[in-house]
Scaffold this motif. Sequence first.
Motif, mmCIF file in Angstrom:
data_model
loop_
_atom_site.group_PDB
_atom_site.id
_atom_site.type_symbol
_atom_site.label_atom_id
_atom_site.label_comp_id
_atom_site.label_asym_id
_atom_site.label_seq_id
_atom_site.Cartn_x
_atom_site.Cartn_y
_atom_site.Cartn_z
ATOM 1 N N GLU A 118 0.833 -1.198 0.000
ATOM 2 C CA GLU A 118 0.000 0.000 0.000
ATOM 3 C C GLU A 118 0.874 1.258 0.000
ATOM 4 O O GLU A 118 1.796 1.382 0.806
ATOM 5 N N ASP A 119 0.562 2.181 -0.874
ATOM 6 C CA ASP A 119 1.307 3.446 -0.991
ATOM 7 C C ASP A 119 2.791 3.221 -1.280
ATOM 8 O O ASP A 119 3.626 4.064 -0.955
ATOM 9 N N PHE A 120 3.111 2.100 -1.887
ATOM 10 C CA PHE A 120 4.513 1.806 -2.191
ATOM 11 C C PHE A 120 4.579 1.336 -3.628
ATOM 12 O O PHE A 120 4.021 0.306 -3.980
ATOM 13 N N ASP A 121 5.244 2.089 -4.468
ATOM 14 C CA ASP A 121 5.224 1.827 -5.906
ATOM 15 C C ASP A 121 6.617 1.465 -6.390
ATOM 16 O O ASP A 121 7.310 2.258 -6.998
ATOM 17 N N SER A 122 7.048 0.236 -6.076
ATOM 18 C CA SER A 122 8.362 -0.232 -6.487
ATOM 19 C C SER A 122 8.380 -1.748 -6.490
ATOM 20 O O SER A 122 7.611 -2.398 -5.774
ATOM 21 N N PHE A 123 9.260 -2.296 -7.282
ATOM 22 C CA PHE A 123 9.611 -3.709 -7.162
ATOM 23 C C PHE A 123 10.303 -3.929 -5.820
ATOM 24 O O PHE A 123 10.717 -2.978 -5.141
ATOM 25 N N THR A 124 10.461 -5.191 -5.442
ATOM 26 C CA THR A 124 11.278 -5.554 -4.288
ATOM 27 C C THR A 124 12.237 -6.651 -4.728
ATOM 28 O O THR A 124 11.815 -7.640 -5.338
ATOM 29 N N LEU A 125 13.511 -6.470 -4.440
ATOM 30 C CA LEU A 125 14.529 -7.450 -4.782
ATOM 31 C C LEU A 125 15.050 -8.062 -3.497
ATOM 32 O O LEU A 125 15.466 -7.336 -2.581
ATOM 33 N N TYR A 126 14.994 -9.390 -3.395
ATOM 34 C CA TYR A 126 15.476 -10.094 -2.210
ATOM 35 C C TYR A 126 16.690 -10.950 -2.562
ATOM 36 O O TYR A 126 16.683 -11.652 -3.582
ATOM 37 N N ASN A 127 17.695 -10.884 -1.711
ATOM 38 C CA ASN A 127 18.823 -11.804 -1.803
ATOM 39 C C ASN A 127 18.986 -12.492 -0.460
ATOM 40 O O ASN A 127 19.134 -11.821 0.567
ATOM 41 N N CYS A 128 18.936 -13.816 -0.470
ATOM 42 C CA CYS A 128 19.029 -14.584 0.778
ATOM 43 C C CYS A 128 20.501 -14.798 1.129
ATOM 44 O O CYS A 128 21.203 -15.575 0.482
ATOM 45 N N ILE A 129 20.966 -14.101 2.169
ATOM 46 C CA ILE A 129 22.359 -14.215 2.599
ATOM 47 C C ILE A 129 22.604 -15.570 3.238
ATOM 48 O O ILE A 129 23.617 -16.230 2.987
ATOM 49 N N CYS A 130 21.687 -16.006 4.095
ATOM 50 C CA CYS A 130 21.808 -17.313 4.733
ATOM 51 C C CYS A 130 20.428 -17.791 5.149
ATOM 52 O O CYS A 130 19.496 -17.010 5.333
ATOM 53 N N GLY A 131 20.300 -19.115 5.288
ATOM 54 C CA GLY A 131 19.014 -19.703 5.660
ATOM 55 C C GLY A 131 18.138 -19.922 4.450
ATOM 56 O O GLY A 131 18.599 -20.287 3.367
ATOM 57 N N GLU B 41 17.196 -6.745 1.319
ATOM 58 C CA GLU B 41 16.063 -6.253 0.538
ATOM 59 C C GLU B 41 16.474 -4.972 -0.173
ATOM 60 O O GLU B 41 17.008 -4.052 0.447
ATOM 61 N N VAL B 42 16.216 -4.911 -1.473
ATOM 62 C CA VAL B 42 16.543 -3.726 -2.277
ATOM 63 C C VAL B 42 15.264 -3.210 -2.922
ATOM 64 O O VAL B 42 14.528 -3.974 -3.561
ATOM 65 N N THR B 43 14.983 -1.928 -2.730
ATOM 66 C CA THR B 43 13.853 -1.271 -3.367
ATOM 67 C C THR B 43 14.318 0.088 -3.892
ATOM 68 O O THR B 43 15.469 0.473 -3.682
ATOM 69 N N LEU B 44 13.410 0.802 -4.521
ATOM 70 C CA LEU B 44 13.683 2.179 -4.911
ATOM 71 C C LEU B 44 12.750 3.107 -4.159
ATOM 72 O O LEU B 44 11.557 2.792 -4.013
ATOM 73 N N PRO B 45 13.266 4.238 -3.676
ATOM 74 C CA PRO B 45 12.379 5.224 -3.060
ATOM 75 C C PRO B 45 11.451 5.814 -4.112
ATOM 76 O O PRO B 45 11.672 5.635 -5.313
#
Length: 347
Positions: A253-266, A311-315
């Motif tokens: 909600e109110d967030f207009d971006s992709f989300t990029l996840y990289n699993c460091i561990c687990g 987690e990587v997103t864009l503002p």
Amino acid sequence: MEDEKKLYPFRICTILDEYGWGQDEFKLADLGYRDTLVRDGWLAGNSVSEVMDTYMDRVVGDNVFGSYGRQFPVQLKYIHVTGRMPLRVHPDDETASQRYDLLGREKLWYVAKAGRDARLMIGFSEDTDAEAVYSKCLDNSIGDILNTFTPKAGEYIRIEPGVPHAASGEMLIIEVSESSPLDFCMCGWGAEVSEEEFDPSLGLVDALDFINYRRYDGAVSEEKAGVVRKILSIPQFTVAKVYADDPLKISSEDFDSFTLYNCICGGAAIQMDILGQTAVFELNEGETMLVPAECPDFMLVPTQKGTRILEVTLPDCDEPDPYINPDVPASLPEEEDPIEKRFNFPS
């Protein structure tokens, strides 16, 4: 690809480049000469650039697409250091746009692993000038005037444009940067520098006028407390580290971006409702997953103890990027925490 189909979270295949000093492992790239592929689902086998060409704002969001167009705006790679990597430097957006019609290369280095001999060389230990730097790069003595840090796992550093940097020893660095190939090689320490790693036209002489010759006052940062630990938030991207010990609801909600996840561990899973049914998308250690902007709210559920995720997103990009559209004046996003508003934390 069928345009009417609903987009979904998808994992990315990696591209591995080997050099004398170690390896670059692209986890997500849209660079033309390096273009990673979708690993699973009905988009499998398509490159990131092909997905962007077809689905555009559905992938990255209206605001991000308005600023960057069909260029996916960030890249992520693992840097496996086993020797001494060449000293490099990158330009800012303005210089990159004017000279090469490309984005600059703002970077974050996150140290995932560090051996006893691991070292980071970031910026100069004292004020210097182009003549001194040029001479020392030619005779491979530039290390004498570089700041040298002994990093620990979990530490991170923003590498701003114009700041020379390199790494040596046994180390794993996760690099998040703008989607750009513009690394300029300053010094190879006497070893042969691969043309696969550096464009021959991006050398020391070409970088002399944008190198920051002032003493470097930055420092390697340690993680702060919290379930979601903000690492860096700049206009080009936002990075956080998620301590996924319990399920987290991620709000779009109110967030207009992709989300990029990289699993460091687990390991973890993305759970979301698609066409009235709960769909589960697994994310294992070392893997990268892109959650398109059109995906609804979802749950991030750890499947192993001690799961840690970047987690990587864009503002919010309310205005087009002036280096994509030069007729639009530059503007920074309003002061608002892009991380806090996305998570429903447990009470």
